[in-house]
Write a protein that holds these residues in place. Structure first.
Motif, PDB file in Angstrom:
ATOM      1  N   GLU A  96       0.852  -1.171  -0.078  1.00  0.00           N
ATOM      2  CA  GLU A  96      -0.196  -0.089   0.113  1.00  0.00           C
ATOM      3  C   GLU A  96       0.692   1.376  -0.120  1.00  0.00           C
ATOM      4  O   GLU A  96       0.474   2.304  -0.697  1.00  0.00           O
ATOM      5  N   ASN A  97       2.046   1.261   0.622  1.00  0.00           N
ATOM      6  CA  ASN A  97       2.818   2.535   0.824  1.00  0.00           C
ATOM      7  C   ASN A  97       3.813   2.829  -0.511  1.00  0.00           C
ATOM      8  O   ASN A  97       4.311   3.779  -0.765  1.00  0.00           O
ATOM      9  N   PHE A  98       3.627   1.593  -1.353  1.00  0.00           N
ATOM     10  CA  PHE A  98       4.592   1.891  -2.867  1.00  0.00           C
ATOM     11  C   PHE A  98       3.495   2.033  -3.954  1.00  0.00           C
ATOM     12  O   PHE A  98       4.081   2.142  -5.027  1.00  0.00           O
ATOM     13  N   THR A  99       2.048   1.833  -3.553  1.00  0.00           N
ATOM     14  CA  THR A  99       1.258   2.049  -4.723  1.00  0.00           C
ATOM     15  C   THR A  99       0.314   3.158  -4.055  1.00  0.00           C
ATOM     16  O   THR A  99       0.069   3.278  -3.212  1.00  0.00           O
ATOM     17  N   ALA A 100      -0.878   3.116  -5.190  1.00  0.00           N
ATOM     18  CA  ALA A 100      -1.999   4.114  -4.957  1.00  0.00           C
ATOM     19  C   ALA A 100      -2.986   3.302  -4.415  1.00  0.00           C
ATOM     20  O   ALA A 100      -4.182   3.893  -4.275  1.00  0.00           O
ATOM     21  N   ILE A 101      -2.978   1.917  -4.194  1.00  0.00           N
ATOM     22  CA  ILE A 101      -3.980   1.044  -3.877  1.00  0.00           C
ATOM     23  C   ILE A 101      -4.385   1.249  -2.248  1.00  0.00           C
ATOM     24  O   ILE A 101      -3.518   1.348  -1.507  1.00  0.00           O
ATOM     25  N   LYS A 102      -5.745   1.457  -2.266  1.00  0.00           N
ATOM     26  CA  LYS A 102      -6.225   1.667  -0.563  1.00  0.00           C
ATOM     27  C   LYS A 102      -6.359   0.244  -0.020  1.00  0.00           C
ATOM     28  O   LYS A 102      -6.260   0.216   1.108  1.00  0.00           O
ATOM     29  N   ASP A 103      -6.892  -0.570  -0.690  1.00  0.00           N
ATOM     30  CA  ASP A 103      -7.184  -1.909  -0.143  1.00  0.00           C
ATOM     31  C   ASP A 103      -6.538  -3.011  -0.821  1.00  0.00           C
ATOM     32  O   ASP A 103      -7.084  -3.575  -1.913  1.00  0.00           O
ATOM     33  N   VAL A 104      -5.354  -3.468  -0.651  1.00  0.00           N
ATOM     34  CA  VAL A 104      -4.571  -4.248  -1.516  1.00  0.00           C
ATOM     35  C   VAL A 104      -4.917  -5.618  -1.340  1.00  0.00           C
ATOM     36  O   VAL A 104      -5.084  -6.282  -2.348  1.00  0.00           O
ATOM     37  N   ALA A 105      -5.634  -6.036  -0.280  1.00  0.00           N
ATOM     38  CA  ALA A 105      -6.338  -7.531  -0.153  1.00  0.00           C
ATOM     39  C   ALA A 105      -7.276  -7.574  -1.255  1.00  0.00           C
ATOM     40  O   ALA A 105      -7.160  -8.787  -1.665  1.00  0.00           O
ATOM     41  N   ALA A 106      -8.056  -6.625  -1.438  1.00  0.00           N
ATOM     42  CA  ALA A 106      -9.219  -6.677  -2.177  1.00  0.00           C
ATOM     43  C   ALA A 106      -8.767  -6.477  -3.897  1.00  0.00           C
ATOM     44  O   ALA A 106      -9.614  -6.994  -4.790  1.00  0.00           O
ATOM     45  N   SER A 107      -7.458  -6.064  -4.131  1.00  0.00           N
ATOM     46  CA  SER A 107      -7.078  -5.899  -5.141  1.00  0.00           C
ATOM     47  C   SER A 107      -5.921  -7.135  -5.536  1.00  0.00           C
ATOM     48  O   SER A 107      -4.979  -6.924  -6.446  1.00  0.00           O
ATOM     49  N   SER A 108      -5.702  -8.104  -4.759  1.00  0.00           N
ATOM     50  CA  SER A 108      -4.565  -8.910  -4.877  1.00  0.00           C
ATOM     51  C   SER A 108      -4.500  -9.754  -6.159  1.00  0.00           C
ATOM     52  O   SER A 108      -3.572 -10.449  -6.311  1.00  0.00           O
ATOM     53  N   ASP A 109      -5.508  -9.716  -7.075  1.00  0.00           N
ATOM     54  CA  ASP A 109      -5.380 -10.361  -8.272  1.00  0.00           C
ATOM     55  C   ASP A 109      -4.650  -9.524  -9.316  1.00  0.00           C
ATOM     56  O   ASP A 109      -4.467 -10.065 -10.295  1.00  0.00           O
ATOM     57  N   LEU A 110      -4.356  -8.155  -9.018  1.00  0.00           N
ATOM     58  CA  LEU A 110      -3.665  -7.456  -9.896  1.00  0.00           C
ATOM     59  C   LEU A 110      -2.071  -7.663  -9.994  1.00  0.00           C
ATOM     60  O   LEU A 110      -1.713  -8.263  -9.281  1.00  0.00           O
ATOM     61  N   LEU A 111      -1.695  -7.625 -11.203  1.00  0.00           N
ATOM     62  CA  LEU A 111      -0.119  -7.869 -11.526  1.00  0.00           C
ATOM     63  C   LEU A 111       0.494  -6.793 -10.886  1.00  0.00           C
ATOM     64  O   LEU A 111       0.357  -5.454 -11.332  1.00  0.00           O
ATOM     65  N   ILE A 112       1.424  -6.998 -10.142  1.00  0.00           N
ATOM     66  CA  ILE A 112       2.431  -6.290  -9.262  1.00  0.00           C
ATOM     67  C   ILE A 112       3.488  -5.671 -10.378  1.00  0.00           C
ATOM     68  O   ILE A 112       4.157  -4.644  -9.825  1.00  0.00           O
ATOM     69  N   ASN A 113       3.798  -6.486 -11.279  1.00  0.00           N
ATOM     70  CA  ASN A 113       5.012  -6.221 -12.250  1.00  0.00           C
ATOM     71  C   ASN A 113       4.521  -5.764 -13.585  1.00  0.00           C
ATOM     72  O   ASN A 113       5.565  -5.959 -14.558  1.00  0.00           O
ATOM     73  N   ARG A 114       3.242  -5.784 -13.643  1.00  0.00           N
ATOM     74  CA  ARG A 114       2.966  -5.348 -15.045  1.00  0.00           C
ATOM     75  C   ARG A 114       1.795  -4.271 -15.103  1.00  0.00           C
ATOM     76  O   ARG A 114       1.428  -3.829 -14.003  1.00  0.00           O
ATOM     77  N   ASP A 115       1.276  -3.747 -16.230  1.00  0.00           N
ATOM     78  CA  ASP A 115       0.335  -3.166 -16.467  1.00  0.00           C
ATOM     79  C   ASP A 115       0.227  -1.624 -15.685  1.00  0.00           C
ATOM     80  O   ASP A 115       1.440  -1.242 -15.769  1.00  0.00           O
ATOM     81  N   GLU A 116      -0.707  -1.104 -15.054  1.00  0.00           N
ATOM     82  CA  GLU A 116      -0.719  -0.033 -14.382  1.00  0.00           C
ATOM     83  C   GLU A 116       0.082   0.237 -13.264  1.00  0.00           C
ATOM     84  O   GLU A 116       0.626   1.135 -12.782  1.00  0.00           O
ATOM     85  N   LEU A 117       0.322  -0.868 -12.416  1.00  0.00           N
ATOM     86  CA  LEU A 117       1.246  -0.952 -11.277  1.00  0.00           C
ATOM     87  C   LEU A 117       2.732  -1.128 -11.798  1.00  0.00           C
ATOM     88  O   LEU A 117       3.399  -0.065 -11.563  1.00  0.00           O
ATOM     89  N   GLU A 118       3.199  -2.197 -12.412  1.00  0.00           N
ATOM     90  CA  GLU A 118       4.383  -2.082 -12.895  1.00  0.00           C
ATOM     91  C   GLU A 118       5.398  -1.760 -11.905  1.00  0.00           C
ATOM     92  O   GLU A 118       6.181  -0.855 -12.172  1.00  0.00           O
ATOM     93  N   ILE A 119       5.577  -2.276 -10.823  1.00  0.00           N
ATOM     94  CA  ILE A 119       6.809  -1.734  -9.872  1.00  0.00           C
ATOM     95  C   ILE A 119       8.055  -2.317 -10.323  1.00  0.00           C
ATOM     96  O   ILE A 119       8.167  -3.670 -10.590  1.00  0.00           O
ATOM     97  N   ASP A 120       9.016  -1.452 -10.577  1.00  0.00           N
ATOM     98  CA  ASP A 120      10.138  -1.960 -11.257  1.00  0.00           C
ATOM     99  C   ASP A 120      11.401  -1.168 -10.650  1.00  0.00           C
ATOM    100  O   ASP A 120      11.202   0.031  -9.937  1.00  0.00           O
ATOM    101  N   GLY A 121      12.659  -1.312 -10.907  1.00  0.00           N
ATOM    102  CA  GLY A 121      13.763  -0.553 -10.707  1.00  0.00           C
ATOM    103  C   GLY A 121      14.011  -0.668  -9.269  1.00  0.00           C
ATOM    104  O   GLY A 121      13.835  -1.435  -8.514  1.00  0.00           O
TER     105      GLY A 121
END
Length: 275
Positions: A137-162
């Motif tokens: 949650e602290n590294f994304t704009a998601i407020k309820d991570v548990a409810a969004s746990s099916d989102l790709l963390i390394n792709r699409d709009e999140l794509e946390i990298d580097g």
């Protein structure tokens, strides 16, 4: 009677795992062979020495063996006793039988820990996951991570990298009581920045390119452009995230590492007590 059945099932599973690992080893040693494993081949493989594998060959064989028994990459990376057998001053002898034994032990420990974890109450399980989700949650704009746990963390709009990915993973490891060095186990899933050695190589070739371009001859300009391209490629190179990973899958991997660490800590404590 149930104990005998469970023991028989466990022995059968071990033989299946051993056969798969031997098959992976055989294909690695004899990549052009199309033979199936016969008792004679298995007997030969048992004592096949693999202690002289290079620093590239040994990890490659480990990952192939892990894939064939569906043992997660991060478990092999963090808990296979690599430094006992390779790249150390006094390596222990290792043949394919020993290699398979280590993998089977890892496999059984990993799945036994997950089985115990699943026997916990939902509330107890959520304690593990909530620690991870709070960091995400602290590294994304998601407020309820548990409810969004099916989102790709390394792709699409999140794509946390580097650097952000490295910081997030190290923070998750820290809050779950794991060593930050374990972040390297997530290289297949996140695009990390290039390592310093690659940066120095890039700087060297960019400097060499500048020198060639300064000379100004046709050949020096050609080589200068080539060195510039090569230098930039190294300087800005990132590892490629080849495997998509959801938030839930990422959390599962962290929980799996935590469970295995608890198992290892317990085994070491027992060993010290016995001593």
């Amino acid at each position: 009677m149930d104990k005998l059945k469970n023991l028989a099932a466990k022995m059968e599973q071990r033989e299946i795992l051993r056969h798969r690992i031997y098959k992976a080893c055989y294909r690695y040693i004899e990549p052009k062979s199309v033979k199936e494993l016969s008792p004679d081949i298995v007997s030969t493989l048992e004592d096949y020495d693999i202690s002289d594998l290079s620093e590239l060959e040994a990890p490659d064989l480990m990952h192939q063996a892990g894939d064939t028994i569906d043992l997660p990459y991060e478990i092999i990376y963090c808990y296979f006793p690599y430094s006992d057998y390779y790249e150390c001053d006094d390596p222990r002898p290792i043949n394919i039988k020993i290699f398979a034994d280590v993998f089977i032990e890892l496999f059984e420990a990993y799945h036994a820990q997950w089985q115990r974890f699943k026997e916990l109450s939902q509330q107890e399980q959520h304690v593990y996951y909530n620690k991870i989700y709070n960091v995400i949650e602290n590294f994304t704009a998601i407020k309820d991570v548990a409810a969004s746990s099916d989102l790709l963390i390394n792709r699409d709009e999140l794509e946390i990298d580097g650097y952000k990915a490295k910081r997030m993973i190290k923070t998750v490891l820290w809050v779950t009581g794991l060593e930050k060095r374990m972040y390297g186990a997530f290289h297949p899933y996140f695009k990390f920045l290039t390592v310093w050695s690659d940066s120095f190589i890039g700087i060297f070739f960019i400097g060499l390119s500048s020198l060639c371009l300064y000379v100004g001859t046709i050949w020096s300009i050609i080589f200068g452009v080539f060195f510039l391209f090569f230098g930039l490629m190294h300087f800005f190179n990132r590892s490629t995230a080849s495997k998509p990973l959801t938030i839930k899958e990422f959390a599962d991997k962290i929980v799996g590492l935590r469970l295995m660490q608890s198992y290892q800590d317990t085994q070491q404590s027992k060993g010290q007590h016995n001593d």
